[in-house]
Structures are given as C-alpha cells and as structure tokens.
Design a protein around this motif. Structure first.
Motif, PDB file in Angstrom:
ATOM      1  N   ALA A  43     -45.209  40.509 -47.013  1.00 27.01           N
ATOM      2  CA  ALA A  43     -44.183  39.742 -47.718  1.00 27.01           C
ATOM      3  C   ALA A  43     -42.854  40.485 -47.781  1.00 27.01           C
ATOM      4  CB  ALA A  43     -44.673  39.402 -49.127  1.00 27.01           C
ATOM      5  N   ALA A  44     -42.895  41.786 -48.026  1.00 23.12           N
ATOM      6  CA  ALA A  44     -41.664  42.553 -48.238  1.00 23.12           C
ATOM      7  C   ALA A  44     -40.965  42.965 -46.956  1.00 23.12           C
ATOM      8  CB  ALA A  44     -41.977  43.801 -49.065  1.00 23.12           C
ATOM      9  N   THR A  45     -41.616  42.838 -45.830  1.00 21.91           N
ATOM     10  CA  THR A  45     -41.000  43.222 -44.558  1.00 21.91           C
ATOM     11  C   THR A  45     -40.078  42.114 -44.072  1.00 21.91           C
ATOM     12  OG1 THR A  45     -42.856  44.635 -43.907  1.00 21.91           O
ATOM     13  CG2 THR A  45     -41.447  43.806 -42.150  1.00 21.91           C
ATOM     14  N   ARG A  46     -38.843  42.476 -43.746  1.00 22.61           N
ATOM     15  CA  ARG A  46     -37.862  41.518 -43.239  1.00 22.61           C
ATOM     16  C   ARG A  46     -37.612  41.785 -41.756  1.00 22.61           C
ATOM     17  NH1 ARG A  46     -34.677  43.608 -47.367  1.00 22.61           N
ATOM     18  NH2 ARG A  46     -33.033  43.998 -45.834  1.00 22.61           N
ATOM     19  N   VAL A  47     -37.393  40.710 -41.020  1.00 22.08           N
ATOM     20  CA  VAL A  47     -37.227  40.859 -39.574  1.00 22.08           C
ATOM     21  C   VAL A  47     -35.970  41.658 -39.235  1.00 22.08           C
ATOM     22  CG1 VAL A  47     -38.570  38.840 -38.905  1.00 22.08           C
ATOM     23  CG2 VAL A  47     -36.154  38.567 -39.457  1.00 22.08           C
ATOM     24  N   ASP A  48     -34.925  41.574 -40.077  1.00 14.76           N
ATOM     25  CA  ASP A  48     -33.731  42.349 -39.769  1.00 14.76           C
ATOM     26  C   ASP A  48     -33.984  43.847 -39.922  1.00 14.76           C
ATOM     27  OD1 ASP A  48     -34.007  41.863 -42.496  1.00 14.76           O
ATOM     28  OD2 ASP A  48     -31.868  42.022 -42.897  1.00 14.76           O
ATOM     29  N   GLU A  49     -34.920  44.225 -40.829  1.00 13.10           N
ATOM     30  CA  GLU A  49     -35.307  45.627 -40.955  1.00 13.10           C
ATOM     31  C   GLU A  49     -36.047  46.099 -39.703  1.00 13.10           C
ATOM     32  OE1 GLU A  49     -36.381  46.727 -45.452  1.00 13.10           O
ATOM     33  OE2 GLU A  49     -37.502  45.005 -44.698  1.00 13.10           O
ATOM     34  N   VAL A  50     -36.922  45.238 -39.204  1.00 14.00           N
ATOM     35  CA  VAL A  50     -37.662  45.579 -37.986  1.00 14.00           C
ATOM     36  C   VAL A  50     -36.691  45.778 -36.830  1.00 14.00           C
ATOM     37  CG1 VAL A  50     -39.373  44.790 -36.312  1.00 14.00           C
ATOM     38  CG2 VAL A  50     -39.734  44.354 -38.752  1.00 14.00           C
ATOM     39  N   ALA A  51     -35.759  44.856 -36.686  1.00 13.44           N
ATOM     40  CA  ALA A  51     -34.775  44.953 -35.605  1.00 13.44           C
ATOM     41  C   ALA A  51     -33.953  46.231 -35.728  1.00 13.44           C
ATOM     42  CB  ALA A  51     -33.863  43.727 -35.617  1.00 13.44           C
ATOM     43  N   ALA A  52     -33.514  46.534 -36.944  1.00 14.17           N
ATOM     44  CA  ALA A  52     -32.703  47.737 -37.151  1.00 14.17           C
ATOM     45  C   ALA A  52     -33.490  48.993 -36.815  1.00 14.17           C
ATOM     46  CB  ALA A  52     -32.214  47.792 -38.599  1.00 14.17           C
ATOM     47  N   ARG A  53     -34.747  49.043 -37.221  1.00 12.24           N
ATOM     48  CA  ARG A  53     -35.540  50.235 -36.922  1.00 12.24           C
ATOM     49  C   ARG A  53     -35.778  50.377 -35.424  1.00 12.24           C
ATOM     50  NH1 ARG A  53     -40.550  52.581 -40.432  1.00 12.24           N
ATOM     51  NH2 ARG A  53     -38.864  52.412 -41.967  1.00 12.24           N
ATOM     52  N   ALA A  54     -35.883  49.257 -34.718  1.00 12.11           N
ATOM     53  CA  ALA A  54     -36.069  49.300 -33.261  1.00 12.11           C
ATOM     54  C   ALA A  54     -34.754  49.494 -32.516  1.00 12.11           C
ATOM     55  CB  ALA A  54     -36.752  48.027 -32.783  1.00 12.11           C
ATOM     56  N   GLY A  55     -33.632  49.441 -33.233  1.00 15.83           N
ATOM     57  CA  GLY A  55     -32.337  49.663 -32.607  1.00 15.83           C
ATOM     58  C   GLY A  55     -31.785  48.464 -31.861  1.00 15.83           C
ATOM     59  N   VAL A  56     -32.165  47.249 -32.309  1.00 14.05           N
ATOM     60  CA  VAL A  56     -31.655  46.041 -31.663  1.00 14.05           C
ATOM     61  C   VAL A  56     -31.151  45.092 -32.746  1.00 14.05           C
ATOM     62  CG1 VAL A  56     -33.274  46.268 -29.740  1.00 14.05           C
ATOM     63  CG2 VAL A  56     -33.873  44.826 -31.695  1.00 14.05           C
ATOM     64  N   SER A  57     -30.526  44.004 -32.334  1.00 10.19           N
ATOM     65  CA  SER A  57     -30.059  43.002 -33.290  1.00 10.19           C
ATOM     66  C   SER A  57     -31.200  42.058 -33.661  1.00 10.19           C
ATOM     67  CB  SER A  57     -28.918  42.194 -32.682  1.00 10.19           C
ATOM     68  OG  SER A  57     -29.402  41.380 -31.623  1.00 10.19           O
ATOM     69  N   LYS A  58     -31.024  41.357 -34.785  1.00 13.86           N
ATOM     70  CA  LYS A  58     -32.037  40.373 -35.179  1.00 13.86           C
ATOM     71  C   LYS A  58     -32.155  39.275 -34.128  1.00 13.86           C
ATOM     72  CE  LYS A  58     -31.309  37.760 -38.845  1.00 13.86           C
ATOM     73  NZ  LYS A  58     -31.248  37.328 -40.274  1.00 13.86           N
ATOM     74  N   GLY A  59     -31.033  38.910 -33.515  1.00 23.78           N
ATOM     75  CA  GLY A  59     -31.074  37.903 -32.464  1.00 23.78           C
ATOM     76  C   GLY A  59     -31.924  38.335 -31.280  1.00 23.78           C
ATOM     77  N   THR A  60     -31.849  39.616 -30.942  1.00 20.71           N
ATOM     78  CA  THR A  60     -32.679  40.137 -29.852  1.00 20.71           C
ATOM     79  C   THR A  60     -34.151  40.055 -30.204  1.00 20.71           C
ATOM     80  OG1 THR A  60     -30.926  41.637 -29.115  1.00 20.71           O
ATOM     81  CG2 THR A  60     -33.175  42.172 -28.446  1.00 20.71           C
ATOM     82  N   LEU A  61     -34.483  40.384 -31.455  1.00 24.14           N
ATOM     83  CA  LEU A  61     -35.891  40.287 -31.883  1.00 24.14           C
ATOM     84  C   LEU A  61     -36.405  38.866 -31.696  1.00 24.14           C
ATOM     85  CD1 LEU A  61     -37.529  41.841 -35.020  1.00 24.14           C
ATOM     86  CD2 LEU A  61     -37.846  39.408 -34.536  1.00 24.14           C
ATOM     87  N   PHE A  62     -35.591  37.878 -32.078  1.00 18.24           N
ATOM     88  CA  PHE A  62     -36.034  36.487 -31.993  1.00 18.24           C
ATOM     89  C   PHE A  62     -36.169  36.008 -30.547  1.00 18.24           C
ATOM     90  CE2 PHE A  62     -34.392  35.877 -36.495  1.00 18.24           C
ATOM     91  CZ  PHE A  62     -35.675  35.789 -37.037  1.00 18.24           C
ATOM     92  N   LEU A  63     -35.566  36.708 -29.600  1.00 27.19           N
ATOM     93  CA  LEU A  63     -35.787  36.363 -28.195  1.00 27.19           C
ATOM     94  C   LEU A  63     -37.240  36.601 -27.793  1.00 27.19           C
ATOM     95  CD1 LEU A  63     -32.618  37.893 -26.469  1.00 27.19           C
ATOM     96  CD2 LEU A  63     -33.118  35.452 -26.834  1.00 27.19           C
ATOM     97  N   TYR A  64     -37.864  37.597 -28.421  1.00 28.10           N
ATOM     98  CA  TYR A  64     -39.245  37.959 -28.084  1.00 28.10           C
ATOM     99  C   TYR A  64     -40.252  37.359 -29.064  1.00 28.10           C
ATOM    100  CZ  TYR A  64     -36.927  41.456 -25.162  1.00 28.10           C
ATOM    101  OH  TYR A  64     -36.139  42.080 -24.230  1.00 28.10           O
ATOM    102  N   PHE A  65     -39.886  37.289 -30.333  1.00 25.88           N
ATOM    103  CA  PHE A  65     -40.808  36.819 -31.368  1.00 25.88           C
ATOM    104  C   PHE A  65     -40.050  35.831 -32.260  1.00 25.88           C
ATOM    105  CE2 PHE A  65     -41.638  41.298 -30.356  1.00 25.88           C
ATOM    106  CZ  PHE A  65     -42.876  41.162 -29.730  1.00 25.88           C
ATOM    107  N   PRO A  66     -40.382  34.549 -32.184  1.00 24.60           N
ATOM    108  CA  PRO A  66     -39.568  33.526 -32.855  1.00 24.60           C
ATOM    109  C   PRO A  66     -39.654  33.507 -34.376  1.00 24.60           C
ATOM    110  CG  PRO A  66     -41.471  32.530 -31.782  1.00 24.60           C
ATOM    111  CD  PRO A  66     -41.439  33.953 -31.346  1.00 24.60           C
ATOM    112  N   SER A  67     -40.599  34.241 -34.977  1.00 24.12           N
ATOM    113  CA  SER A  67     -40.725  34.255 -36.429  1.00 24.12           C
ATOM    114  C   SER A  67     -41.439  35.530 -36.858  1.00 24.12           C
ATOM    115  CB  SER A  67     -41.518  33.040 -36.922  1.00 24.12           C
ATOM    116  OG  SER A  67     -42.866  33.131 -36.480  1.00 24.12           O
TER     117      SER A  67
END
Length: 240
Positions: A43-67
């Motif tokens: 619940a507490a994990t946000r996709v923008d945090e995941v993207a930031a830790r991986a060094g990419v934008s949130k938009g890039t994350l959604f290219l691979y994983f839509p949710s």
C-alpha cells in the motif's frame, strides 16, 4: 576526422550505451520495486518512488508496467513464481531417496528465495492480504498452488517408492511448508531486529524441522511388510 563513409565512433558508442540502458530498465525497475515493496509494503509503495530509485521517470515505468498491481505481479513472477518450472523439471531427474530430495528442496528454497529479499514478499502478503484481494488471488495462483503441488509430488514420490507412510496429503503438505513460511516471517520481522534469539539460525532450524518431519513420514521398521514365504525361501537358497 572520420570520412563521410565512416560513422563517428563516439556516436556509435553512445547509441550502444542507450540501447543497453533501455534493455536493462525492466530488470532495474523490478529490483527497485522489490526493495520498496519489502521495505514499505504494497500500500505504501508509490510508483514514482520505484521509478526514482531505478533512475527513470514515472512515464518510463508505465511503458513497461501499466500499473502498480502489474509491477507487483512482475516482481513475484521474477523472484518466486518463475522458479517452479525449473524445480519441477529438476525433480524429474532426481534419483536419490525421497528424504534426500526433501532435504535438497529445503536447501535450494533457502538459497534461492528464503535468504533473499524476495522472502519479504511472504510477510507482505500476510500483513496486507485482507486489503488487496486481487493480489491475493494472483499470489495463490502463481505461488501457493504451485508450491503445494510441488510438495505433493515429493510426498507422493516417497509413498510410491515405499519410503514414506501413506499420509493425508493436504495436511502433510502444510507440515512441510509451514517451517519455510515461519522462517521467512521470522527473518523479516523479529529476526531482522537484532542477534539470533536462543541460538535460532536458519540452518539449525531447518535441520531440526526436517528431522521431525522425516521421523513422522518415513516408514518405520515395524510397519514394513513381512516378506512372503516364497521370497524368504528364495533369498535363503544359495545360487547354484
């Protein structure tokens, strides 16, 4: 200076690096997501945090994983569910005793999942399952049911070979699985907070549990079928 017919090597190198970076992104995102899911929960994990830790934008994350749900599913498949095909194939080639197979099963499970960050997913499922029925259903289909089926195959192998006593399969499956589940929960809760309590280490815990399980499963000498009269006579007659 390169001639018109020769590509600039610096441009080629930059293109190759970008290509390699793009290919690496799904793996980097999954690794970052695993870290955050285990650290913070689903619940507490946000996709923008995941993207930031991986060094990419949130938009890039959604290219691979839509949710976030699809990202979590990919993490589970990458770190746990994807192992079952390999383990089932490995079981087909094993020739030793079923007791040895079960000991090997514990050892491999601990090395590949139990002592890794992926073990934290088990704690996450226990703590947040009630609030996210959709990921519970996914986890059951991808992890729980295949895990149960694999243990049932091992137990049935022992029964078919006359090594294990016939036992109620549903209950016996959990007898094998529960020590693994406990150890993952311990490692990611109280066991992570300080030194080992009362000498509890993963190895001596698994050894103790396996000894107890196998003591209950293995056919006892007084339960072994008596040899028939014909086989007894045949075995006592020396070859001519």
């Amino acid at each position: 200076m390169p001639t018109p017919s020769q590509p600039d090597p610096h441009i080629s190198d930059a293109g190759a690096k970008r290509s390699r970076r793009k290919e690496a992104r799904p793996g980097e995102l999954l690794e970052a997501a695993l870290d955050l899911f285990v650290e913070k929960g689903y619940a507490a994990t946000r996709v923008d945090e995941v993207a930031a830790r991986a060094g990419v934008s949130k938009g890039t994350l959604f290219l691979y994983f839509p949710s976030k749900e699809e990202l979590f599913k990919a993490v589970v498949r990458e770190n746990i569910a994807g192992r079952f095909t390999e383990w089932n194939s490995e079981l087909e080639t094993m020739t030793g005793s079923t007791s040895d197979v079960l000991r090997y099963c514990y050892k491999v499970w601990w090395e590949r999942i139990g002592c890794t960050k992926a073990a934290g997913i088990t704690k996450l499922m226990f703590s947040e399952a009630q609030n996210f029925p959709e990921i519970v259903e996914f986890y059951q289909q991808e992890v729980i049911f295949p895990g149960q089926a694999l243990i049932r195959r091992i137990l049935q192998r022992g029964i078919d070979r006359g090594e294990f006593r016939p036992v109620p399969m549903d209950g016996a499956t959990y007898v094998v699985l529960v020590p693994m589940i406990f150890l993952m929960l311990w490692q990611n809760s109280m066991g992570a907070c300080g030194p080992q309590v009362m000498g509890l280490t993963p190895q001596n815990y698994m050894d103790c549990q396996l000894d107890s399980i196998l003591h209950g499963l293995c056919v006892r000498p007084d339960e072994m079928p008596a040899p028939s009269a014909s086989s007894s006579t045949a075995s006592s007659t020396p070859p001519r």
